[in-house]
Design a protein around this motif. Structure first.
Motif, mmCIF file in Angstrom:
data_model
loop_
_atom_site.group_PDB
_atom_site.id
_atom_site.type_symbol
_atom_site.label_atom_id
_atom_site.label_comp_id
_atom_site.label_asym_id
_atom_site.label_seq_id
_atom_site.Cartn_x
_atom_site.Cartn_y
_atom_site.Cartn_z
ATOM 1 N N THR A 1 -7.329 2.229 -5.950
ATOM 2 C CA THR A 1 -7.022 3.353 -5.078
ATOM 3 C C THR A 1 -8.210 3.712 -4.193
ATOM 4 O O THR A 1 -9.354 3.711 -4.650
ATOM 5 N N GLU B 1 0.724 5.338 0.239
ATOM 6 C CA GLU B 1 -0.097 6.510 0.538
ATOM 7 C C GLU B 1 0.571 7.778 0.025
ATOM 8 O O GLU B 1 1.795 7.854 -0.061
ATOM 9 N N TRP C 1 -1.003 -2.839 5.823
ATOM 10 C CA TRP C 1 -0.901 -1.432 6.184
ATOM 11 C C TRP C 1 0.082 -0.695 5.285
ATOM 12 O O TRP C 1 1.085 -1.267 4.843
ATOM 13 N N TYR D 1 -1.527 9.425 9.144
ATOM 14 C CA TYR D 1 -2.674 8.708 8.591
ATOM 15 C C TYR D 1 -2.178 7.452 7.876
ATOM 16 O O TYR D 1 -1.277 7.523 7.028
ATOM 17 N N TYR D 2 -2.815 6.337 8.206
ATOM 18 C CA TYR D 2 -2.435 5.045 7.653
ATOM 19 C C TYR D 2 -3.589 4.453 6.847
ATOM 20 O O TYR D 2 -4.752 4.493 7.269
ATOM 21 N N CYS D 3 -3.226 3.856 5.739
ATOM 22 C CA CYS D 3 -4.183 3.135 4.910
ATOM 23 C C CYS D 3 -4.156 1.659 5.301
ATOM 24 O O CYS D 3 -3.089 1.097 5.591
ATOM 25 N N ARG E 1 -13.571 5.061 -3.229
ATOM 26 C CA ARG E 1 -12.646 4.140 -3.862
ATOM 27 C C ARG E 1 -12.862 4.115 -5.360
ATOM 28 O O ARG E 1 -13.995 4.322 -5.837
ATOM 29 N N TRP F 1 -9.031 4.059 6.512
ATOM 30 C CA TRP F 1 -8.037 5.053 6.915
ATOM 31 C C TRP F 1 -8.052 5.137 8.433
ATOM 32 O O TRP F 1 -9.118 5.267 9.045
ATOM 33 N N MET G 1 -11.467 -1.294 2.702
ATOM 34 C CA MET G 1 -10.362 -0.341 2.837
ATOM 35 C C MET G 1 -10.668 0.654 3.957
ATOM 36 O O MET G 1 -11.810 1.099 4.123
ATOM 37 N N ILE H 1 -14.726 9.170 2.426
ATOM 38 C CA ILE H 1 -13.911 8.085 1.900
ATOM 39 C C ILE H 1 -14.557 7.573 0.614
ATOM 40 O O ILE H 1 -15.782 7.483 0.513
ATOM 41 N N CYS I 1 -4.398 6.226 -1.532
ATOM 42 C CA CYS I 1 -3.696 4.986 -1.189
ATOM 43 C C CYS I 1 -3.901 4.003 -2.340
ATOM 44 O O CYS I 1 -5.040 3.626 -2.623
ATOM 45 N N LEU J 1 0.850 -1.172 0.000
ATOM 46 C CA LEU J 1 0.000 0.000 0.000
ATOM 47 C C LEU J 1 0.894 1.232 0.000
ATOM 48 O O LEU J 1 1.809 1.340 0.832
#
Length: 115
Positions: free
Chosen positions: A77, A6, A105, A93-95, A71, A36, A34, A69, A22, A4
């Motif tokens: 993505t 980001e 992750w 911020y993590y996807c 997609r 965040w 998915m 959010i 992402c 992934l």
């Protein structure tokens, strides 16, 4: 191995907007849920927003009405549109990509909201 990547973080002033992206390296992207997440210094990593494979979404109460959010399965993505940002939104911020018992992750992207 699913990866992934980001992008889109940065430094903005209160009230401004950012869009995080992402991109996921898998041919099964459309089947993944998915999410965040974000982690501020000294705090736990918390869910910000999530979108399922069928497009259902849910949000943390603190971002409802401000974050969206979405997609694009053609581009593998997921996006997080963040509007009316507040200093309290400052975090890494993590996807996250989730399918059955597996989750993956990203490396994280810093978002800083400050005047």
């Amino acid at each position: 191995q699913v990866q992934l990547v980001e992008s889109g973080g940065g430094l903005v002033q209160p009230g401004e907007s950012l869009r995080l992206s992402c991109t996921v390296s898998t041919s099964l992207f459309s089947l993944y849920a998915m999410g965040w997440y974000r982690q501020a210094p000294g705090k736990e990593r918390d869910l910000v927003a999530r979108i399922t494979s069928t497009g259902s979404t849910n949000y943390a109460d603190s971002v409802k009405g401000r974050f969206i959010i979405s997609r694009d399965n053609r581009k593998n993505t997921v996006y997080l549109q963040m509007n009316n940002l507040e200093p309290e939104d400052t975090a890494v911020y993590y996807c996250n990509a989730e399918i059955r018992t597996y989750d993956y992750w990203g490396q994280g992207t810093q978002v800083t909201v400050s005047s």
